[in-house]
Motif scaffolding. Structure first.
Motif, PDB file in Angstrom:
ATOM      1  N   LEU A 116       9.132   4.124  15.441  1.00  0.00           N
ATOM      2  CA  LEU A 116       9.903   3.165  14.649  1.00  0.00           C
ATOM      3  C   LEU A 116      11.254   3.772  14.310  1.00  0.00           C
ATOM      4  N   PHE A 117      12.320   3.000  14.502  1.00  0.00           N
ATOM      5  CA  PHE A 117      13.657   3.383  14.079  1.00  0.00           C
ATOM      6  C   PHE A 117      14.044   2.520  12.879  1.00  0.00           C
ATOM      7  N   THR A 118      14.587   3.147  11.858  1.00  0.00           N
ATOM      8  CA  THR A 118      15.122   2.401  10.705  1.00  0.00           C
ATOM      9  C   THR A 118      16.566   2.817  10.496  1.00  0.00           C
ATOM     10  N   LEU A 119      17.388   1.843  10.169  1.00  0.00           N
ATOM     11  CA  LEU A 119      18.815   2.077   9.975  1.00  0.00           C
ATOM     12  C   LEU A 119      19.240   1.423   8.671  1.00  0.00           C
ATOM     13  N   ARG A 120      19.872   2.199   7.790  1.00  0.00           N
ATOM     14  CA  ARG A 120      20.303   1.684   6.485  1.00  0.00           C
ATOM     15  C   ARG A 120      21.590   2.385   6.062  1.00  0.00           C
ATOM     16  N   GLY A 121      22.241   1.793   5.057  1.00  0.00           N
ATOM     17  CA  GLY A 121      23.526   2.317   4.639  1.00  0.00           C
ATOM     18  C   GLY A 121      23.456   3.380   3.573  1.00  0.00           C
ATOM     19  N   GLU A 122      22.368   3.413   2.800  1.00  0.00           N
ATOM     20  CA  GLU A 122      22.244   4.392   1.726  1.00  0.00           C
ATOM     21  C   GLU A 122      20.782   4.643   1.416  1.00  0.00           C
ATOM     22  N   LYS A 123      20.532   5.626   0.551  1.00  0.00           N
ATOM     23  CA  LYS A 123      19.161   5.958   0.174  1.00  0.00           C
ATOM     24  C   LYS A 123      18.573   4.851  -0.688  1.00  0.00           C
ATOM     25  N   LEU A 124      17.279   4.580  -0.483  1.00  0.00           N
ATOM     26  CA  LEU A 124      16.594   3.509  -1.188  1.00  0.00           C
ATOM     27  C   LEU A 124      15.320   4.035  -1.824  1.00  0.00           C
ATOM     28  N   VAL A 125      15.014   3.522  -2.998  1.00  0.00           N
ATOM     29  CA  VAL A 125      13.829   3.970  -3.730  1.00  0.00           C
ATOM     30  C   VAL A 125      12.562   3.662  -2.950  1.00  0.00           C
ATOM     31  N   ALA A 126      12.503   2.499  -2.308  1.00  0.00           N
ATOM     32  CA  ALA A 126      11.301   2.097  -1.582  1.00  0.00           C
ATOM     33  C   ALA A 126      10.968   3.082  -0.469  1.00  0.00           C
ATOM     34  N   PHE A 127      11.978   3.567   0.221  1.00  0.00           N
ATOM     35  CA  PHE A 127      11.740   4.528   1.303  1.00  0.00           C
ATOM     36  C   PHE A 127      11.212   5.844   0.744  1.00  0.00           C
ATOM     37  N   ARG A 128      11.793   6.295  -0.359  1.00  0.00           N
ATOM     38  CA  ARG A 128      11.322   7.544  -0.962  1.00  0.00           C
ATOM     39  C   ARG A 128       9.877   7.419  -1.437  1.00  0.00           C
ATOM     40  N   ALA A 129       9.542   6.262  -2.016  1.00  0.00           N
ATOM     41  CA  ALA A 129       8.171   6.047  -2.480  1.00  0.00           C
ATOM     42  C   ALA A 129       7.200   6.008  -1.313  1.00  0.00           C
ATOM     43  N   PHE A 130       7.594   5.362  -0.225  1.00  0.00           N
ATOM     44  CA  PHE A 130       6.701   5.304   0.936  1.00  0.00           C
ATOM     45  C   PHE A 130       6.498   6.679   1.548  1.00  0.00           C
TER      46      PHE A 130
END
Length: 337
Positions: A116-130
């Motif tokens: 899986l590739f994910t692309l985002r502009g900044e750090k997100l709380v949801a990603f850190r929690a996952f």
């Protein structure tokens, strides 16, 4: 920034350090790119022959092209994440979490059979929690299958939205107490500031609703028979869809509560303004009789009572004070002032 993860023997996720395309081996199941540089995008292209969209194109993507599977069988999803970021904080505000403005960030998911590739502009709380949850792997999920990573990130997004709505609910309960408590409202509360705070909550609820509706569309797309190619994910997708439905209803309830408090606060502001105007309109009414009497005695005529004599000034002053106190007592009795 480029972060990469591989699945351990027990199925959990562990991250590794990436210094170049030579570190991108085939066993990596999740490549997470945060505002990647041209060099990092080239690493992905060299290692996996995968072209990545630009961050600007993610914002401009049409709604009809947000979820699709291409001719190579690769699944593409673009969805919204809600976040609070100090970069979007109101100028001259303190760093209190409640004063930060919420923003919606678009995240792209590109799902291959093996990664899986994910692309985002900044750090997100949801990603850190996952990531923390996947490292512990409390539910014993086999993250060697990248589809579970996709569903796990969507679940983390849903959990974050639920937390945001819970925080909004707590704020509204506190604001209700401040607005509806007469003593606190009249002596302490700044109603204009309350209007601003409620408007910020309404803005956050609107963006949360956008993210929830977008997530519902993603889950509807994933529930189609050929979207993920297997029925083993159906139960989890149905459960997520039910959670989304309940949060949409809760968001609508909070909207109504915010509107009620906004209308109530605006009503109190109008009442205060009306009271101020009434007091200013009463003041000329109280001063009109004394001014009339003073004007009459200023004519220098001799036919007026108490116009002459050593006691004239005192008597006229008593009359003026009487005409001043009389309306004051009357207005007090009518509770106009």
């Amino acid at each position: 920034m480029l972060e990469a993860f591989y699945a351990t023997e027990r199925g959990s996720l562990e991250d590794i350090t990436i210094n170049g395309d030579f570190d991108l081996h085939p066993d990596l199941v999740w490549l997470d790119l945060i505002a990647p540089s041209q060099e990092e995008q080239q690493w992905i292209l060299d290692a996996y022959s995968q072209n990545l969209p630009t961050l600007k194109s993610l914002e401009d993507i049409s709604s009809s092209a947000r979820f699709y599977r291409d001719d190579d069988g690769i699944l593409h999803i673009s969805t919204y994440f809600l976040t609070k970021n100090k970069n979007y904080q109101v100028e001259n505000e303190n760093e209190d979490e409640s004063s930060m403005l919420a923003t919606v960030q678009t995240v792209a998911f590109i799902l291959h059979k093996d990664r899986l590739f994910t692309l985002r502009g900044e750090k997100l709380v949801a990603f850190r929690a996952f990531r923390a949850r996947a490292r512990r792997n409390d539910y014993e999920i086999d993250y060697k299958d990248p589809t579970w990573i996709l569903l796990g990130l969507l679940e983390a997004k849903l959990d974050e939205l639920a937390d945001i709505l819970e925080d909004v609910h707590k704020d509204l309960e506190k604001y209700s107490t401040e607005v509806l408590n007469n003593r606190h409202r009249e002596q302490i509360l700044d109603l204009d500031d309350m209007i601003t705070r409620l408007a910020q909550l309404e803005d956050m609820l609107g963006k949360a609703q956008l993210c929830l509706i977008d997530l519902r569309r993603v889950l509807t797309f994933l529930s189609r028979p050929r979207a993920l190619g297997s029925h083993i994910y159906d139960a989890d997708i149905r459960e997520l869809s039910e959670d989304v439905r309940s949060l949409v209803e809760h968001d609508a309830f909070l909207f109504q509560k915010v509107r009620f408090l906004l209308d109530t606060t605006s009503g109190f502001i109008n009442t205060e303004q009306n009271d101020t105007i009434r007091r200013f309109s009463i003041l000329p009414s109280m001063l009109a009789p004394p001014m009339l009497i003073a004007s009459i005695y200023g004519m220098n005529t001799e036919v007026l009572p108490f116009a002459q004599g050593s006691m004239s000034f005192i008597m006229v002053s008593i009359i003026l004070i009487g005409f001043l106190i009389g309306p004051l007592i009357y207005f007090r009795w009518k509770k106009w002032i």
